[in-house]
Write an enzyme that holds these catalytic residues in place. Structure first.
Site, mmCIF file in Angstrom:
data_model
loop_
_atom_site.group_PDB
_atom_site.id
_atom_site.type_symbol
_atom_site.label_atom_id
_atom_site.label_comp_id
_atom_site.label_asym_id
_atom_site.label_seq_id
_atom_site.Cartn_x
_atom_site.Cartn_y
_atom_site.Cartn_z
ATOM 1 N N ALA A 145 0.846 -1.194 0.000
ATOM 2 C CA ALA A 145 0.000 0.000 0.000
ATOM 3 C C ALA A 145 0.882 1.244 0.000
ATOM 4 O O ALA A 145 2.067 1.181 -0.315
ATOM 5 C CB ALA A 145 -0.934 -0.027 1.206
ATOM 6 N N VAL B 182 2.921 -5.955 3.673
ATOM 7 C CA VAL B 182 2.721 -7.049 4.620
ATOM 8 C C VAL B 182 3.335 -8.331 4.071
ATOM 9 O O VAL B 182 3.161 -8.665 2.894
ATOM 10 C CB VAL B 182 1.212 -7.265 4.889
ATOM 11 C CG1 VAL B 182 1.000 -8.473 5.808
ATOM 12 C CG2 VAL B 182 0.601 -6.011 5.506
ATOM 13 N N ASP C 165 -11.284 2.631 7.929
ATOM 14 C CA ASP C 165 -10.819 2.271 6.591
ATOM 15 C C ASP C 165 -11.590 1.053 6.084
ATOM 16 O O ASP C 165 -11.016 -0.010 5.832
ATOM 17 C CB ASP C 165 -9.312 1.973 6.632
ATOM 18 C CG ASP C 165 -8.678 2.019 5.244
ATOM 19 O OD1 ASP C 165 -9.361 2.429 4.291
ATOM 20 O OD2 ASP C 165 -7.500 1.640 5.132
#
Length: 459
Positions: free
Chosen positions: A133, A138, A281
């Protein structure tokens, strides 16, 4: 992060070019007006050209500019389709093009933050990121105690780039005038800057996730992975599988869609009351649908919730004004609704609106809160967007005069984003049940018992 311009001079120059382009478009628009084009057509063309350049620059910058672009998505339904279309295309391309960090950079960050022997903390570590992102990426791994974990690694230099972008964008807030008429943008950018600064702080994110994990531990509907380890720029949490919500949207059964929609609404509306925090989010990538454990009922699907980097801190739960406004709108109390909106800053002091017109503007939007259950569809969403976006409609003219107070920025974003996801799911949801349970002010206050009178009569 090789294609993220990190030099301040380069980034500032890109942003500084925006007002120059805007001035040129205003001159172009004036020329068109003189040439005989109608004001409405010129305004639309001006909006489209402004949007295209703005989104092009945001796309080149990524970082904080990307965050600002994502925040703008809450206004998408108020934009004409020819403006919203390029926006959606630019943002989608932006999200898909997020480049992974080179492996050596990941190893360098882990070595700096976890120590030279960082590999000893893991039984396994996948070099290829499972997600990337604007702030970090991750990696899936196995912790030294055998637990499967998600290792979130922040891009080096991301923090400085993000905040620099937002500081620069604050200087050019007037650019958004043609896109979002009547909106006070500067305080919104300031609020966004504060929230992004929090998102960079993995210690804050870890605490928010711990709070949710503790509150929802053993919950039959929601699973929040616990925090395993956290240091500066690295966050290790439990890994959860399940079906990504994006797959439920494209391939899920009707039962799965309805269950996912009800769980999503339940989690987002209950969160502030249960934890004092609002997960801010709510896009499909942050949710999983977890199948029932062995021996559980077939309808016992749970919602797995990820990424607590962006939260709104609501220690008293949802603001009572929201529930009161909804209740009064449903009851048709135009004057009372208008009074509340003025008090909260949704209607600026310098603007006078017709309370009945405001009520007419709100009623179609809150339709899901009026029914026992409501089926969210893309068609319903498009109809709402078209009603507000049509320059000839009373709703469009009124909407341009409304303001969004900064304290409601994330609440507004969450509400619209959640409705958007529910419409993508095509879910039938008992939304009113969630509002009655979790939204202060939505139900009429029960009459207080006349205690004094009872005492007197019993004396």
């Amino acid at each position: 992060m090789s294609d993220l311009p990190r030099k301040a001079v380069t980034r500032t120059a890109k942003l500084a070019a925006l007002p120059l382009g805007f001035a040129g478009r205003v001159t172009w628009g004036l020329g068109k007006r003189i040439g005989g084009k109608s004001a409405e057509i010129v305004t639309r063309e001006l909006q489209q050209r402004t949007a295209e350049q703005l989104f092009k620059v945001l796309g080149e910058l990524k970082g904080g500019a990307m965050k600002f672009g994502q925040a703008l998505s809450v206004f998408e339904s108020a934009l004409p389709e020819e403006v919203a279309g390029p926006y959606r295309a630019a943002l989608t391309k932006l999200q898909e093009a997020a480049p992974p960090m080179p492996t050596r950079t990941v190893h360098s960050v882990l070595e700096q933050r976890l120590g030279e022997q960082w590999r000893e903390l893991f039984l396994e570590f996948e070099e290829k990121p499972s997600a990337a992102a604007s702030i970090g990426q991750v990696h899936r791994a196995v912790w030294h105690d055998g637990r499967e974990v998600a290792v979130k690694v922040q891009y080096p230099g991301a923090g400085a780039a993000l905040l620099s972008d937002l500081n620069q964008l604050a200087r050019f807030a007037r650019l958004l005038g043609p896109l979002i008429p009547g909106m006070d943008i500067k305080p919104l950018i300031s609020e966004l800057r504060d929230r992004v600064a929090e998102e960079l702080d993995y210690a804050l994110e870890a605490q928010s996730q711990r709070d949710h994990a503790a509150e929802f531990a053993g919950d039959p509907d929601v699973k929040v992975p616990d925090v395993v380890h956290q240091v500066d720029q690295v966050l290790v949490t439990e890994w959860i599988d399940g079906i990504p919500l994006a797959e439920i949207i494209t391939d899920g059964t009707e039962e799965q869609r309805d269950r996912a929609g009800q769980l999503l609404a339940g989690f987002l509306f209950s969160g502030p009351a249960r934890t004092g925090l609002l997960h801010a989010d709510p896009h499909p990538g942050n949710f999983r649908l977890l199948p029932p454990d062995e021996g559980e009922a077939a309808d016992g699907w749970r919602l797995g919730v990820l990424d607590f980097g962006t939260v709104d801190r609501l220690p008293g739960g949802w603001p009572a004004t929201i529930g009161e406004s909804l209740r009064l709108t449903i009851a048709g109390e135009a004057e009372a609704v208008y009074g509340l909106l003025r008090e909260e800053g949704f209607v600026k002091e310098s603007i006078a609106l017709d309370p009945d017109a405001v009520l007419d503007y709100l009623l179609p939007i809150i339709e899901p809160a009026q029914a026992e259950e409501f089926t969210f569809t893309r068609g319903w969403m498009r109809a709402q967007a078209a009603r507000i976006a049509d320059p000839r409609s009373p709703a469009h003219q009124l909407g341009k005069q409304l303001n969004l107070p900064p304290s409601y920025l994330l609440i507004h974003r969450v509400t619209l984003s959640t409705i958007g996801v529910l419409c993508q799911l095509g879910a039938t949801v008992r939304l009113r049940d969630e509002l009655e349970t979790w939204l202060p002010g939505f139900l009429p206050e029960e009459a207080e018992e006349p205690e004094e009178a009872e005492e007197v009569s019993g004396a």
